[in-house]
Design a protein around this motif. Structure first.
Motif, PDB file in Angstrom:
ATOM      1  N   TYR A 176       0.833  -1.206   0.000  1.00  0.00           N
ATOM      2  CA  TYR A 176       0.000   0.000   0.000  1.00  0.00           C
ATOM      3  C   TYR A 176       0.867   1.256   0.000  1.00  0.00           C
ATOM      4  O   TYR A 176       0.565   2.240  -0.679  1.00  0.00           O
ATOM      5  CB  TYR A 176      -0.923  -0.014   1.224  1.00  0.00           C
ATOM      6  CG  TYR A 176      -2.093   0.922   1.099  1.00  0.00           C
ATOM      7  CD1 TYR A 176      -3.263   0.516   0.467  1.00  0.00           C
ATOM      8  CD2 TYR A 176      -2.030   2.225   1.594  1.00  0.00           C
ATOM      9  CE1 TYR A 176      -4.342   1.377   0.337  1.00  0.00           C
ATOM     10  CE2 TYR A 176      -3.101   3.087   1.472  1.00  0.00           C
ATOM     11  CZ  TYR A 176      -4.259   2.662   0.843  1.00  0.00           C
ATOM     12  OH  TYR A 176      -5.320   3.531   0.703  1.00  0.00           O
ATOM     13  N   SER A 183      -9.162   2.751  15.083  1.00  0.00           N
ATOM     14  CA  SER A 183      -8.484   2.926  13.796  1.00  0.00           C
ATOM     15  C   SER A 183      -8.371   4.425  13.574  1.00  0.00           C
ATOM     16  O   SER A 183      -9.380   5.117  13.440  1.00  0.00           O
ATOM     17  CB  SER A 183      -9.273   2.268  12.660  1.00  0.00           C
ATOM     18  OG  SER A 183      -8.593   2.422  11.427  1.00  0.00           O
ATOM     19  N   ASN A 217     -11.624   7.786   5.333  1.00  0.00           N
ATOM     20  CA  ASN A 217     -11.752   6.574   4.510  1.00  0.00           C
ATOM     21  C   ASN A 217     -10.612   5.601   4.767  1.00  0.00           C
ATOM     22  O   ASN A 217     -10.823   4.383   4.807  1.00  0.00           O
ATOM     23  CB  ASN A 217     -11.800   6.947   3.026  1.00  0.00           C
ATOM     24  CG  ASN A 217     -13.137   7.528   2.626  1.00  0.00           C
ATOM     25  OD1 ASN A 217     -14.141   7.352   3.326  1.00  0.00           O
ATOM     26  ND2 ASN A 217     -13.170   8.249   1.523  1.00  0.00           N
ATOM     27  N   VAL A 218      -9.395   6.116   4.923  1.00  0.00           N
ATOM     28  CA  VAL A 218      -8.267   5.229   5.223  1.00  0.00           C
ATOM     29  C   VAL A 218      -8.501   4.522   6.556  1.00  0.00           C
ATOM     30  O   VAL A 218      -8.321   3.307   6.668  1.00  0.00           O
ATOM     31  CB  VAL A 218      -6.936   6.015   5.261  1.00  0.00           C
ATOM     32  CG1 VAL A 218      -5.810   5.148   5.813  1.00  0.00           C
ATOM     33  CG2 VAL A 218      -6.572   6.511   3.864  1.00  0.00           C
ATOM     34  N   LEU A 235     -11.342   4.004   8.023  1.00  0.00           N
ATOM     35  CA  LEU A 235     -12.523   3.142   7.896  1.00  0.00           C
ATOM     36  C   LEU A 235     -12.200   1.837   7.176  1.00  0.00           C
ATOM     37  O   LEU A 235     -12.672   0.759   7.559  1.00  0.00           O
ATOM     38  CB  LEU A 235     -13.628   3.901   7.154  1.00  0.00           C
ATOM     39  CG  LEU A 235     -14.971   3.197   6.954  1.00  0.00           C
ATOM     40  CD1 LEU A 235     -15.558   2.781   8.298  1.00  0.00           C
ATOM     41  CD2 LEU A 235     -15.929   4.111   6.205  1.00  0.00           C
ATOM     42  N   ARG A 236     -11.387   1.929   6.133  1.00  0.00           N
ATOM     43  CA  ARG A 236     -11.061   0.727   5.347  1.00  0.00           C
ATOM     44  C   ARG A 236     -10.201  -0.266   6.131  1.00  0.00           C
ATOM     45  O   ARG A 236     -10.177  -1.452   5.805  1.00  0.00           O
ATOM     46  CB  ARG A 236     -10.337   1.118   4.056  1.00  0.00           C
ATOM     47  CG  ARG A 236     -11.240   1.692   2.989  1.00  0.00           C
ATOM     48  CD  ARG A 236     -10.542   1.725   1.640  1.00  0.00           C
ATOM     49  NE  ARG A 236      -9.387   2.613   1.640  1.00  0.00           N
ATOM     50  CZ  ARG A 236      -9.412   3.879   1.260  1.00  0.00           C
ATOM     51  NH1 ARG A 236     -10.558   4.423   0.851  1.00  0.00           N
ATOM     52  NH2 ARG A 236      -8.325   4.612   1.272  1.00  0.00           N
ATOM     53  N   ASN A 237      -9.508   0.237   7.146  1.00  0.00           N
ATOM     54  CA  ASN A 237      -8.597  -0.629   7.885  1.00  0.00           C
ATOM     55  C   ASN A 237      -9.149  -0.991   9.255  1.00  0.00           C
ATOM     56  O   ASN A 237      -8.492  -0.836  10.282  1.00  0.00           O
ATOM     57  CB  ASN A 237      -7.227   0.035   7.981  1.00  0.00           C
ATOM     58  CG  ASN A 237      -6.533   0.097   6.644  1.00  0.00           C
ATOM     59  OD1 ASN A 237      -5.962  -0.889   6.187  1.00  0.00           O
ATOM     60  ND2 ASN A 237      -6.607   1.240   5.980  1.00  0.00           N
ATOM     61  N   LYS A 259     -19.383  -1.809   9.231  1.00  0.00           N
ATOM     62  CA  LYS A 259     -18.120  -1.298   8.670  1.00  0.00           C
ATOM     63  C   LYS A 259     -18.150  -1.167   7.144  1.00  0.00           C
ATOM     64  O   LYS A 259     -17.326  -0.454   6.578  1.00  0.00           O
ATOM     65  CB  LYS A 259     -16.946  -2.194   9.067  1.00  0.00           C
ATOM     66  CG  LYS A 259     -16.883  -3.535   8.358  1.00  0.00           C
ATOM     67  CD  LYS A 259     -15.564  -4.214   8.650  1.00  0.00           C
ATOM     68  CE  LYS A 259     -15.460  -5.539   7.926  1.00  0.00           C
ATOM     69  NZ  LYS A 259     -14.169  -6.210   8.180  1.00  0.00           N
ATOM     70  N   ASP A 260     -19.121  -1.801   6.483  1.00  0.00           N
ATOM     71  CA  ASP A 260     -19.204  -1.697   5.019  1.00  0.00           C
ATOM     72  C   ASP A 260     -20.038  -0.488   4.580  1.00  0.00           C
ATOM     73  O   ASP A 260     -20.561  -0.439   3.474  1.00  0.00           O
ATOM     74  CB  ASP A 260     -19.767  -2.982   4.409  1.00  0.00           C
ATOM     75  CG  ASP A 260     -21.152  -3.337   4.941  1.00  0.00           C
ATOM     76  OD1 ASP A 260     -21.644  -2.622   5.831  1.00  0.00           O
ATOM     77  OD2 ASP A 260     -21.722  -4.329   4.469  1.00  0.00           O
ATOM     78  N   GLN A 287     -18.184   4.938   1.589  1.00  0.00           N
ATOM     79  CA  GLN A 287     -17.048   5.794   1.913  1.00  0.00           C
ATOM     80  C   GLN A 287     -17.460   7.274   1.943  1.00  0.00           C
ATOM     81  O   GLN A 287     -18.456   7.663   1.343  1.00  0.00           O
ATOM     82  CB  GLN A 287     -15.943   5.604   0.862  1.00  0.00           C
ATOM     83  CG  GLN A 287     -15.418   4.170   0.767  1.00  0.00           C
ATOM     84  CD  GLN A 287     -14.426   3.849   1.851  1.00  0.00           C
ATOM     85  OE1 GLN A 287     -13.347   4.415   1.907  1.00  0.00           O
ATOM     86  NE2 GLN A 287     -14.794   2.935   2.749  1.00  0.00           N
TER      87      GLN A 287
END
Length: 599
Positions: free
Chosen positions: A67, A379, A427-428, A430-432, A544-545, A548
């Protein structure tokens, strides 16, 4: 093997600048992912050639570095990954007391690990720093003639002389032995001489009496060279100036300008003794804090094509006369991102909830307080410069509270541009997340004590797992520097009555949280239903889905009132809002009509 193509180097002609230089590095664990970045910065700073990094890593490091390099987007650099799990069996049988464990032996396997058509490679430890163009080292391969297949610098300590302490018994070595922090490997010749069989046979014989290795791969390399000295090319010691105790590194050079590579191979690292240690330390710190964005530059005179750079194409397509140019640019910018900057170890429990937030350097002091209020996983995206990232690292490592917590994912997004990319950061973070639910919060909000346990219980009660719902968390604020944090709802109501607390943004942006229906909240004892209304921006718990955040809204526009006012004045915010609403309508049809205001 996994390859990450960042740009394509086209090798036409015979110009040395078009030649791709191949570098292999063993990199495992969170700390190693930070160390390797400093090394690579020093290589990139001086280089004039395309580079291909071959990273032998564990799953954690591979995920982080893939990444990082993808978002770094450095011109004329290719990165390939090789999972250490696939070759650990080749060395796991060797008893090793070195702190690097099995990863400290993996350099022995490179003839098998790396592609069979790769003829030669420079091998580096993560704790070395370049002070010159790596192409100078690559040219030495032309000197490796005949049986010379391994290039190494002599060891600059007395380790292999066996004189460091009483009964010190090192592995056999030629003279002082040789250090494996920097290696030239002629892979093709090593394969022809059946390298894997050779070193294993010698290691097995030595282990009968030695019982274990102390310096990992270095012990075995030296044992092989003791028996086969004809395969060694003795590199000038400027190519591996070893800064550790009991070294003779000062005899390596007469002038500092002679230095090529500095090797911090002491457990004390920057605290070693050397008359030029200040120079070495400053060289290291320069690259540690150097702005990595500056290294994205394209190479000149390389006849290379920077093909398929979608980000650059999007940036070029934006009209610079557009009143929203800066915001549109921020919308397509890819920020260099180092996920899990510190160690993260956490397995979710039932109905688990992760607190998601973002911060910049001026909010760093909130971390410890948040940790006292939220026991669950966090996170968090940090927006910082390279230098600020090091300040954060020192702060975190000096905090007993933070070091106790392994359930916090710190994701470092490096500064680029003038606006704070708030939704990109969200978003970063949230995605992790690896829990089924997230609490979308902000760093300057303190959850009530016990909220984590309460949310884990209530998410299933309200059916959050089965329906598309959001659990709104009522928000409050204070204008006082010090206040006794309420321990119950009754205490909170009392503080509201006294004027010590207010419903959030009551004075400046009541529309943002009015649909929470605070009058109803005062008397309710169980969750109740609220309706969405224009400009409602609650803090919520969702699955969590969840979709974004829209990244065109930077600074604090349309999600935080301070910047929203400024944007509304220049008209740009309304333009961006209309665009967002139009896209929402195209995506969801009639269901999206209620989100349009009468403006």
């Amino acid at each position: 093997m996994m390859s990450l193509q960042m740009s394509i180097a086209v090798q036409n002609g015979t110009d040395n600048k078009t030649k791709v230089i191949h570098v292999a590095i063993v990199c495992a664990g969170h700390r190693s992912t930070r160390d390797v970045v400093t090394l690579i910065k020093s290589v990139l700073f001086y280089r004039k050639n395309p580079l291909h990094f071959h990273l032998i890593s564990d799953k954690i490091a591979q995920s982080i570095l893939e990444y990082l390099f993808d978002t770094w987007n450095v011109a004329e650099v290719e990165v390939s990954f090789y999972l250490a799990d696939n070759v650990q069996g080749e060395v796991a049988w060797i008893p090793n007391k070195h702190y690097s464990g099995v990863f400290g032996l993996l350099k022995l396997t490179l003839t098998k690990t790396l592609p069979p058509d790769l003829p030669k490679v420079i091998v580096l430890d993560t704790d070395v720093t370049f002070a010159t163009d790596i192409a100078e080292l690559w040219k030495i391969f032309h000197i490796l003639k005949g049986k010379k297949v391994i290039g190494l610098v002599e060891n600059q300590s007395d380790w292999y002389l066996g004189k460091l302490w009483k009964n010190h018994r090192p592995w056999p070595a030629l003279g002082r032995g040789f250090n494996t922090g920097v290696i030239l490997l002629d892979l093709q010749k090593l394969r022809d001489m059946k390298w894997m069989e050779l070193w294993k046979r010698i290691a097995e014989k030595e282990l009968v009496t030695m019982q274990h290795t102390s310096l990992a791969d270095q012990d075995i390399f030296n044992a092989v060279l003791k028996r086969h000295p004809d395969i060694l090319y003795h590199l000038p010691c400027q190519w591996n100036v070893q800064l550790s105790d009991n070294t003779r590194s000062e005899q390596c050079y007469s002038e500092i300008s002679d230095l090529k590579i500095v090797h911090w191979n002491s457990p004390k690292k920057l605290k070693v003794k050397n008359k030029h240690v200040e120079f070495f330390r400053n060289l290291y710190l320069t690259f540690l804090e150097y702005d990595g964005n500056l290294l994205r530059r394209e190479l000149f005179g390389c006849n290379s094509a920077n093909v398929g750079n979608a980000v650059q194409e999007k940036l070029s397509s934006i009209n610079e006369d557009d009143e929203c140019y800066d915001f549109r640019r921020a919308h397509v910018t890819v920020f260099r991102t180092h996920l899990y900057y510190l160690e993260y170890i956490y397995e979710p429990v039932d109905n688990d909830v992760t607190l998601v937030a973002q911060l910049s350097m001026d909010r760093l002091q909130m971390l410890e307080t948040i940790c006292k209020h939220w026991e669950g996983p966090i996170s968090i995206a940090l927006y910082m410069s390279d230098a600020e990232a090091q300040q954060f690292l020192r702060y975190a490592q000096g905090s007993e509270i933070l070091m106790k917590r392994k359930n916090i994912g710190y994701h470092m997004i490096f500064k680029d541009g003038q606006y704070y990319p708030v939704n990109y950061l969200r978003n970063v973070a949230l995605r992790n997340v690896n829990t089924p639910y997230v609490f979308l919060s902000d760093i300057d909000f303190l959850p009530m004590h016990g909220l984590y346990d309460y949310l884990r219980k209530v998410v299933s009660v309200i059916g959050l797992d089965k329906q598309k719902k959001a659990l709104v968390i009522p928000a409050f604020e204070t204008q006082r520097y010090r206040i006794d944090f309420p321990k119950s709802k009754a205490e909170l109501l009392r503080q509201l009555e006294l004027g010590n607390l207010f419903t959030f943004r009551y004075h400046v942006w009541p529309k943002g949280h009015a649909p929470t229906n605070y009058p109803k909240w005062r008397t309710e004892t169980v969750p109740y239903t609220v309706q969405w209304d224009t400009d409602f921006e609650p803090y919520v718990v969702v699955k969590k889905d969840v979709p974004q955040f829209d990244q065109r809204f930077v600074g604090f526009g349309w999600n935080k009132v301070s910047h929203a006012m400024e944007l509304d004045v220049n008209g740009c915010l309304k333009v961006l809002k209309r665009e967002f609403q139009r896209e929402l309508s195209q995506k969801y049809g009639l269901k999206a009509l209620k989100y349009f205001s009468d403006e």
